[in-house]
Design an enzyme around this catalytic site. Structure first.
Site, mmCIF file in Angstrom:
data_model
loop_
_atom_site.group_PDB
_atom_site.id
_atom_site.type_symbol
_atom_site.label_atom_id
_atom_site.label_comp_id
_atom_site.label_asym_id
_atom_site.label_seq_id
_atom_site.Cartn_x
_atom_site.Cartn_y
_atom_site.Cartn_z
ATOM 1 N N ASP A 14 37.779 56.005 72.667
ATOM 2 C CA ASP A 14 37.003 56.724 71.648
ATOM 3 C C ASP A 14 37.452 58.176 71.663
ATOM 4 O OD1 ASP A 14 35.028 58.052 70.161
ATOM 5 O OD2 ASP A 14 33.470 56.627 70.770
ATOM 6 N N ASP A 115 38.407 56.542 64.772
ATOM 7 C CA ASP A 115 38.552 57.153 66.109
ATOM 8 C C ASP A 115 38.195 56.212 67.263
ATOM 9 O OD1 ASP A 115 35.758 57.176 65.834
ATOM 10 O OD2 ASP A 115 35.587 59.006 67.024
ATOM 11 N N GLU A 116 38.148 54.910 67.011
ATOM 12 C CA GLU A 116 37.804 53.973 68.092
ATOM 13 C C GLU A 116 38.688 52.743 68.050
ATOM 14 O OE1 GLU A 116 33.573 52.783 68.666
ATOM 15 O OE2 GLU A 116 33.239 54.410 67.254
HETATM 16 P P1 DGT Z 1 31.829 61.591 70.127
HETATM 17 O O1 DGT Z 1 32.607 60.322 70.010
HETATM 18 O O2 DGT Z 1 30.384 61.374 70.438
HETATM 19 O O3 DGT Z 1 32.484 62.608 71.011
HETATM 20 O O4 DGT Z 1 31.793 62.286 68.707
HETATM 21 P P2 DGT Z 1 32.406 61.871 67.314
HETATM 22 O O5 DGT Z 1 32.244 63.027 66.385
HETATM 23 O O6 DGT Z 1 33.796 61.362 67.453
HETATM 24 O O7 DGT Z 1 31.396 60.756 66.865
HETATM 25 P P3 DGT Z 1 31.608 59.278 66.386
HETATM 26 O O8 DGT Z 1 32.619 58.603 67.253
HETATM 27 O O9 DGT Z 1 30.243 58.705 66.297
HETATM 28 O O10 DGT Z 1 32.141 59.431 64.917
HETATM 29 C C1 DGT Z 1 33.523 59.599 64.592
HETATM 30 C C2 DGT Z 1 33.673 60.480 63.367
HETATM 31 O O11 DGT Z 1 32.945 59.907 62.275
HETATM 32 C C3 DGT Z 1 33.088 61.873 63.544
HETATM 33 O O12 DGT Z 1 33.988 62.805 64.094
HETATM 34 C C4 DGT Z 1 32.648 62.235 62.177
HETATM 35 C C5 DGT Z 1 32.310 60.921 61.508
HETATM 36 N N1 DGT Z 1 30.827 60.760 61.482
HETATM 37 C C6 DGT Z 1 30.015 60.362 62.489
HETATM 38 N N2 DGT Z 1 28.734 60.330 62.111
HETATM 39 C C7 DGT Z 1 28.725 60.727 60.813
HETATM 40 C C8 DGT Z 1 27.710 60.909 59.816
HETATM 41 O O13 DGT Z 1 26.515 60.726 60.061
HETATM 42 N N3 DGT Z 1 28.132 61.313 58.564
HETATM 43 C C9 DGT Z 1 29.471 61.534 58.256
HETATM 44 N N4 DGT Z 1 29.828 61.915 57.046
HETATM 45 N N5 DGT Z 1 30.438 61.387 59.167
HETATM 46 C C10 DGT Z 1 30.081 60.990 60.410
HETATM 47 CA CA CA Z 2 34.363 59.569 68.774
#
Ligand code: DGT
Ligand code: CA
Length: 372
Positions: A14, A115-116
């Site tokens: 991830d 991203d996964e």
């Molecule tokens: P992490 O994995 O917890 O370090 O953080 P992220 O930001 O990689 O979170 P993840 O893996 O849940 O989501 C991957 C990408 O998907 C993130 O960078 C932005 C997008 N994303 C996640 N949640 C939302 C949302 O609620 N709305 C939108 N538009 N995009 C989202």
């Molecule tokens: Ca992520």
């Protein structure tokens, strides 16, 4: 040697705070500041929601999904906070390069999102988890060296446990759960943390007195079935026991697109100059993946930020750059004809209905292959 299913070794990878880290990589000067990636709805200046944020911003309380206005309020005292609009094309390109690195570590990979991904590395580890840990460290190092990007990795005997392991330590985590540690790892977790248990299920389980995963693992199956039905009920119990037979399987990619912001809003534009790089890029990406497409379409984001699509089914599947140019130009020309007075701010090409190309169509056989 044949291995039973529970002797598998699965990695869940991830990428950390993905969109926000992509921005940090291209603008290293923002790295220690709160970084917030915004999906602006365009109605008023700050209307819209936070897509994601880096860990500096998360520690201050800015999380995915909250209104941009609220994020700005939370960070009102942090004058160095950086708010950026989402740039999906750039993130997609970063994602594709990193997924290629992952793919080089296992023939069996399943990309779950931008991203996964899961990797089945059983054939390299043969059940030896110390070699799985080495593969995970190598992957982390290669992504860092090539893309200056951190990721988290979970290792376990199946997808469920690997996924739970990767979520256990982020960012830059590496968590390994050996087969005989699965139950002790899962047992104390709140049931809402179990993969597949959403807020509604969590609430129903809570009403049954089931608070932690161990309670669920020990719950009578018939009781679970009476509340959740004969599919979900037993499934919940299996998940709580850390049992998951789902195999790692590459998903067929369904479409591929590239989009560009035009130098200036256009009623018509120089296709050769603006579209050729997109068509070339898509053609190369299809060839690299040994794919052909059966449909070509255009994406037009108009001056008033509306997204319009047109697509055409081709007579024969192709990955030809020239074909994409030809069909793309025609579709844009008819779009302009039919939408008088509307300008285009961003233009893109999308190919869809992807199919595997027979190897013979991708390359000329060598003489040896031909006669061999
Ligand atoms: P992490 O994995 O917890 O370090 O953080 P992220 O930001 O990689 O979170 P993840 O893996 O849940 O989501 C991957 C990408 O998907 C993130 O960078 C932005 C997008 N994303 C996640 N949640 C939302 C949302 O609620 N709305 C939108 N538009 N995009 C989202
Ligand atoms: Ca992520």
């Amino acid at each position: 040697m044949s291995l039973s299913r529970d002797a598998r070794t699965i990695l869940a990878v991830d990428l950390d705070y993905f969109y926000a880290q992509c921005e940090e990589v291209r603008k290293p000067e923002i790295k220690d500041k709160p970084v917030v990636i915004c999906v602006f709805s365009g109605r008023t200046e700050d209307s819209g929601a936070v897509s994601t944020s880096n860990y500096v911003a998360r520690r201050l309380g800015v999380k995915s999904g909250i209104p941009i206005i609220l994020a700005k309020r939370i960070l009102s005292k942090n004058i160095d906070a950086v708010f950026l609009p989402m740039d999906r094309d750039y993130y997609d390109a970063v994602s594709e390069r990193i997924m290629e690195i992952l793919r080089s570590h296992s023939q069996k990979m399943e990309q779950m999102s931008v991203d996964e991904a899961y990797l089945d590395v059983t054939e390299y580890t043969r059940g030896d988890y110390s070699s799985a840990e080495k593969i995970a460290s190598t992957i982390k190092r290669r992504i860092l060296e090539a893309e200056h990007f951190t990721c988290s990795v979970g290792i376990g005997p199946n997808k469920l446990v690997a996924k739970m392991a990767v979520d256990a330590k982020k960012p830059d985590g590496l968590t390994m759960i050996l087969p005989d540690q699965v139950r002790s790892f899962l047992d104390p977790l709140p049931v809402g943390k179990l993969f597949g248990v959403g807020p509604k299920t969590e609430e129903k389980l809570g009403a049954m007195g089931i608070k932690i995963v161990k309670d669920l693992a020990n719950c009578d199956e018939a009781r679970l079935s009476s509340i959740f039905g004969k599919n979900l009920g037993p499934q919940l119990k299996l998940s709580a026991q850390g049992i998951d037979d789902d195999i790692v399987q590459e998903r067929e990619q369904e479409q591929l697109s590239r989009i560009v912001t035009l130098k200036q809003d256009a009623r018509a534009f120089n296709f050769e100059y603006e579209l050729a790089p997109l068509c070339r890029d898509i053609s190369e990406r299809l060839a690299a993946k040994k794919l052909l497409c059966k449909s070509v379409g255009i994406i037009a984001i108009t001056t008033d930020l509306k997204t319009k699509n047109r697509a055409r089914t081709l007579d024969a599947p192709t990955s030809s750059e020239a074909k994409f140019m030809e069909v793309g130009s025609e579709l844009f020309n008819s779009f302009f004809d039919e939408n008088e007075g509307i300008g285009v701010r961003r233009a893109g090409i999308r190919v869809s209905n992807l199919i595997k190309a027979a190897d013979s169509q991708m390359k000329n056989p060598t003489l040896a292959e031909f006669f061999g």
